[in-house]
Scaffold this active site. Structure first.
Site, PDB file in Angstrom:
ATOM      1  N   GLY A 258       0.825  -1.208   0.000  1.00  0.00           N
ATOM      2  CA  GLY A 258       0.000   0.000   0.000  1.00  0.00           C
ATOM      3  C   GLY A 258       0.856   1.253   0.000  1.00  0.00           C
ATOM      4  CG  MET A 260       8.205   2.366   3.086  1.00  0.00           C
ATOM      5  SD  MET A 260       7.952   1.042   4.306  1.00  0.00           S
ATOM      6  CE  MET A 260       9.018   1.617   5.616  1.00  0.00           C
ATOM      7  CG  ASN A 262      10.298   5.378   2.974  1.00  0.00           C
ATOM      8  OD1 ASN A 262      10.684   4.269   3.295  1.00  0.00           O
ATOM      9  ND2 ASN A 262       9.545   5.605   1.907  1.00  0.00           N
ATOM     10  CD  GLU A 295       2.105   3.844   5.158  1.00  0.00           C
ATOM     11  OE1 GLU A 295       3.155   3.713   5.817  1.00  0.00           O
ATOM     12  OE2 GLU A 295       1.388   2.869   4.857  1.00  0.00           O
ATOM     13  CG  HIS A 298       3.959   3.548  10.334  1.00  0.00           C
ATOM     14  ND1 HIS A 298       4.058   2.628  11.358  1.00  0.00           N
ATOM     15  CD2 HIS A 298       3.463   2.860   9.263  1.00  0.00           C
ATOM     16  CE1 HIS A 298       3.620   1.450  10.925  1.00  0.00           C
ATOM     17  NE2 HIS A 298       3.252   1.559   9.666  1.00  0.00           N
ATOM     18  CD  GLU A 317       3.284  -1.941   9.852  1.00  0.00           C
ATOM     19  OE1 GLU A 317       2.200  -1.334   9.771  1.00  0.00           O
ATOM     20  OE2 GLU A 317       4.334  -1.535   9.292  1.00  0.00           O
TER      21      GLU A 317
HETATM   22  N1  ARG Z   1       5.456  -0.503   6.659  1.00  0.00           N
HETATM   23  C1  ARG Z   1       4.580  -0.514   5.519  1.00  0.00           C
HETATM   24  C2  ARG Z   1       3.206  -0.233   6.057  1.00  0.00           C
HETATM   25  O1  ARG Z   1       2.536  -1.016   6.605  1.00  0.00           O
HETATM   26  C3  ARG Z   1       4.586  -1.799   4.776  1.00  0.00           C
HETATM   27  C4  ARG Z   1       5.863  -2.125   4.073  1.00  0.00           C
HETATM   28  C5  ARG Z   1       5.968  -3.546   3.759  1.00  0.00           C
HETATM   29  N2  ARG Z   1       6.905  -3.779   2.724  1.00  0.00           N
HETATM   30  C6  ARG Z   1       7.151  -4.964   2.180  1.00  0.00           C
HETATM   31  N3  ARG Z   1       7.917  -5.019   1.146  1.00  0.00           N
HETATM   32  N4  ARG Z   1       6.663  -6.064   2.629  1.00  0.00           N
HETATM   33  O2  ARG Z   1       2.777   0.853   6.075  1.00  0.00           O
HETATM   34 ZN    ZN Z   2       2.280   0.106   8.536  1.00  0.00          ZN
END
Ligand code: ARG
Ligand code: ZN
Length: 886
Positions: A258, A260, A262, A295, A298, A317
């Site tokens: 969905g 990320m 960062n 996001e 996070h 998560e």
């Molecule tokens: N941290 C991201 C989210 O849940 C998901 C990233 C997962 N990436 C992956 N390549 N499996 O918002």
């Molecule tokens: Zn997440």
């Protein structure tokens, strides 16, 4: 190789500061990495760096070039012998973005360059300790062609942006916050940018930016609004402020997941950024809101405090999903109060629980079952699961229920007080909540609650009730059990869980009773259910009550309680808890569908009860349109299938369809009236709860009319399609025609839709999905669609829209020997391009052993065919091997 939670060892070196320089180009990118490492215990230990699929060009330690015979290089990384306990390392390497079809590390999408590092993509960019507990400050220098890459973005603050002598552009970024490598990001490309300056709670300004492909800039207003709402919500409800001067979101067409989080540079699947009325459904507007919130949230729960190791993934998560669920619910309930607000929030709760039941319950019942904090894994990317995310969110929600909002927030404050800037464990999160819980509930603790982090499987709760008319008491007995789950759980001892069990009671006329239980009083009580078997006696109950169980879905369990349909019908009409009320109606329909799917002919009385209940609900003036749309819908095929033993997909589809038809026929005038009424006023489009509710109810009515073959149905659908001014109406009408209309209407509609939308990839995805899931579609049609010029296996959204949709949601066609063979073939084909995505497709039938006998052999053969494929990725191998171990 299997990695175990108990094998955790801290990394022997501390790396405070990292400098990265990139000479960017799609064909090949040069990466120069420099850092100073300091041994944690003063001992000189080998320096082990992860690295995959990249070329090492040069290494030096303390300024001295290291020659190849002095290091160890293999396909997993690089091992060096440091000269001292503290030293400088410089390393030059090369990667090839153009050839990166896995979309992990640095890759090309459209004409731009993007990164995806979580969980282990950074090692595909440079050699590094690619683990979340190694946290460093990053300075990043980006250089690239000025025409192709006028925007050069990375985490944190832009220090300078210049044009070099050779004409290339250079940008220097610095992220003031130490972070693990999985939060690193860069983007290089040409974009439309939307900007908004806001004032943070402390009065300081911050710049919000949303980047997307050139030409899509008019579709980012909603995303910007959602981002601003997210900032406000986190300040107001959690007291968490934006800690950066600049926060960027960039949309990418090719993206595995969905989005990320960062640091300061969120990269998104464009499906969760771009939205406008004409091309985007209401459901997608809400998905954009949820993912932007997720996001953004996070930034605190994930980035400021991150995970010590990947076994702790649910730490960030589960908590962040809980936060985004609450954000969406608060947005829906904005401006409402009392019962209206409760009903608005319940709509979100219903949708979230439906996802849990359709995706997580099956996972917990299959070979990949794992606790929200797994004990072991082979490929971490296989563990971005519904269990970690959705069940993880339920486990946070239960802590919220046990503590209440104010105490939960006190626990959150404690969490940041103790752990800001650290990489921590799930246990450390619960410690914070527990410290508050012990204060407010003297003598109690969350010790037993922690078992939720250890046990896989969906617990069952059996309910029984006795009533004593003479004493005017009702005694409720609950029994809990959690059967072995997954392949590691065979001999597991599973002591009882601490289950917050919310409960209410109605009298025989549907009036709510006030509950009295040792000093507690209220319409809803939350029982601390901690024993294998436990009883509670309620006083002041003159007649046998009707139980309203597991209100608001207070725990992720299955409830077993045998009671007459009439009781469910009463609850469906009168329960004051909107979730439990919806649940009662669903259960009534479920019983009827499951019994006809199993070949029994339902009694006339049973059928009449369902029809009468739907009749009462369709006319109930007190229900909001969104809620009404949910309560009048039938449970999804996947939720129903999950409840059959063995699973009988084709029978479920038919039985569900049959009930749809009966309800369509029996209530035709009501659907017609509802449809006309909802077609009246046309306010300017907004995705708000009221309008979205009205559209979804109108589409539901339309579907009932078409499925029942009511003669006016197709004309209504054609008109709705032609006159639509928004995608919800347009797609709603088209999907009704495609699923239930005649072949001519279906084809005309699909052709017209293609003509209108062929240049919009996200809408074209809908065009593929619609055909993938249509009852008339067989394997041959899917193969033909795969040859369509617009189809590509390399774009994950496109592969999902056709292949995944067909394999997951076209049960009639996929559950054939031909269907299973097609599935295996596609898993193998996708695996060569993108193992992470392929492993997700492989999971569609990891639960093969639960199916009816005629499905088992061909499914097993299909799995064995995948298993035997030479060069299979570790991702798919883990799934297939586990599936065949059962
Ligand atoms: N941290 C991201 C989210 O849940 C998901 C990233 C997962 N990436 C992956 N390549 N499996 O918002
Ligand atoms: Zn997440």
């Amino acid at each position: 190789p299997t990695i175990s939670r108990h094998d955790y060892q801290p990394y022997p070196y501390q790396i405070d500061q990292v400098r990265l320089e990139f000479d960017l180009a799609a064909e090949q990118t040069l990466v120069r990495l420099a850092f100073r490492a300091r041994s944690r215990d003063g001992q000189i230990q080998p320096l082990v760096l992860d690295g995959e699929d990249i070329e090492l060009l040069e290494v030096s330690l303390d300024g001295n070039l290291v020659s190849p015979q002095d290091y160890l290089l293999n396909d997993q990384g690089l091992t060096l012998s440091p000269p001292a306990a503290e030293f400088d390392l410089v390393l030059v390497s090369r990667c090839r973005p153009q050839e990166n079809t896995m979309l992990m590390g640095l890759y090309v999408s459209g004409n731009s360059l993007f990164t995806q590092c979580e969980a282990q993509g950074f090692r595909r960019i440079t050699f590094f300790p690619d683990r979340p507990d190694v946290m460093s400050r990053y300075e990043v220098v980006l250089r690239g062609d000025a025409t192709l890459y006028p925007y050069l973005l990375s985490n944190g603050n832009l220090l300078e942006s210049t044009t070099l002598d050779d004409g290339r552009k250079q940008a220097v970024w610095e992220d003031p916050f130490p972070k693990p490598s999985y939060l690193f990001a860069l983007v290089a490309g040409d974009f439309d940018v939307r900007e908004r300056e806001i004032k943070k709670a402390n009065g300081q300004p911050a710049l919000l930016q949303v980047y997307c492909d050139r030409g899509d800039g008019d579709k980012t207003e909603w995303a910007m609004q959602c981002l601003e709402h997210s900032v406000r919500w986190d300040e107001q409800r959690f007291g968490l402020a934006l800690d950066l001067d600049r926060f960027m979101i960039v949309a990418a067409r090719d993206f595995n997941m969905g989005a990320m989080e960062n640091k300061g540079l969120n990269i998104f699947n464009s499906a969760y950024v771009l939205a406008d009325a004409e091309s985007t459904t209401d459901a997608s507007f809400h998905a954009v809101e949820a993912v932007i919130g997720h996001e953004y949230f996070h930034n605190w729960t994930g980035n400021r405090v991150t995970c010590r190791d990947w076994f702790q993934l649910s730490l960030k998560e589960g908590l962040t999903v809980f936060r985004d669920q609450e954000f969406s619910a608060d947005m829906l309930a904005q401006g409402l109060d009392g019962a209206q607000a409760a009903s608005a929030r319940a709509v979100k709760r219903i949708d979230d629980v439906s996802v849990l039941r359709a995706a997580q319950f099956p996972e917990d019942a299959g070979p990949m079952a794992h606790p929200i904090r797994p004990e072991s894994y082979q490929e971490i990317s296989n563990f971005y699961t519904a269990t970690i995310y959705e069940k993880g969110a339920e486990v946070i929600r239960m802590q919220h229920t046990l503590l209440g909002e104010d105490n939960f927030q006190a626990g959150i404050r404690e969490y940041f007080k103790r752990h800001d800037g650290q990489a921590v464990t799930c246990d450390e999160f619960v410690d914070c909540m527990d410290s508050v819980y012990r204060q407010v509930k003297p003598g109690q603790s969350l010790d037993q609650f922690r078992r939720w982090y250890q046990q896989a499987g969906t617990p069952r709760v059996q309910v029984s009730l006795t009533h004593d008319a003479a004493k005017q008491t009702a005694t409720l007995t609950l029994r809990q059990s959690n059967a072995p789950a997954g392949i590691e759980d065979k001999a597991a001892v599973k002591p009882p869980l601490h289950i917050p069990f919310a409960l209410g009671m109605l009298d025989q006329h549907g009036q709510p009773l006030s509950l009295h239980l040792d000093g507690q009083k209220g319409e809803t009580l939350v029982l601390d259910f901690t024993e294998a078997e436990q009883s509670w006696t309620f006083t002041h109950i003159p007649e046998a009550p009707v139980l309203s169980l597991l209100r608001n879905f207070s725990a992720p369990v299955k409830v077993d309680y045998y009671r007459p349909d009439a009781e469910l019908a009463l609850l469906a009409r009168h329960d004051t808890d909107p979730f439990a009320r919806w649940e009662a109606a669903q259960l009534l329909a479920t019983r009827l569908i499951l019994s006809s799917a199993s070949g029994r002919t339902p009694s006339a009385a049973q059928q009449a009860t369902v029809v009468q209940t739907w009749h009462a609900l369709v006319q109930d003036p007190a229900l909001s349109p969104a809620y009404k749309a949910r309560i009048l819908s039938l449970p999804s095929e996947r939720e129903l299938l999950e409840q059959t033993q063995p699973m009988t997909p084709r029978a479920i589809v038919q039985a569900r369809r049959q009930l749809q038809r009966e309800l369509g026929l029996a209530l035709t005038p009501y659907w017609q009236e509802l449809y006309q009424f909802l077609s009246l006023e046309q306010a300017p489009y907004s995705p708000d709860a009221l309008q979205a509710g009205q559209r979804s109810l109108r589409n539901l009515a339309l579907n009932y009319l078409l499925v029942a073959g009511v003669s006016t149905g197709p004309q209504l659908a054609r008109n709705q399609y032609d006159q639509a001014t928004n995608m919800t109406d347009r797609l709603g009408a088209l999907s009704a025609l495609v699923n239930y209309g005649d072949p001519e209407d279906r084809q005309d509609g699909l052709d017209d839709f293609f003509q209108r939308w062929q240049d919009n990839p996200l809408v074209l995805d809908r065009w593929f999905s619609l055909q993938a899931t249509a009852p008339s579609t067989q394997v041959a049609q899917v193969r033909a669609l795969m040859l369509h010029p617009a189809f590509s296996m390399r774009n994950p959204n496109r592969a999902r829209s056709l292949i995944f949709q067909f394999c997951m949601n076209n049960m009639q066609a996929i559950h054939t020997p031909e269907g299973y063979a097609f599935w295996a073939e596609q898993v193998i084909a996708l695996d060569k391009l993108n193992p992470e995505i392929s492993a997700r497709l492989a999971r569609v039938f990891d639960n093969w052993a639960r199916f009816e006998p005629q499905a088992r052999d061909p499914l097993k053969a299909a799995l064995e065919r995948i298993q035997a494929e030479p060069g299979l990725s570790g991702n798919v191998a883990e799934i297939v091997n586990k599936a065949l171990t059962l």
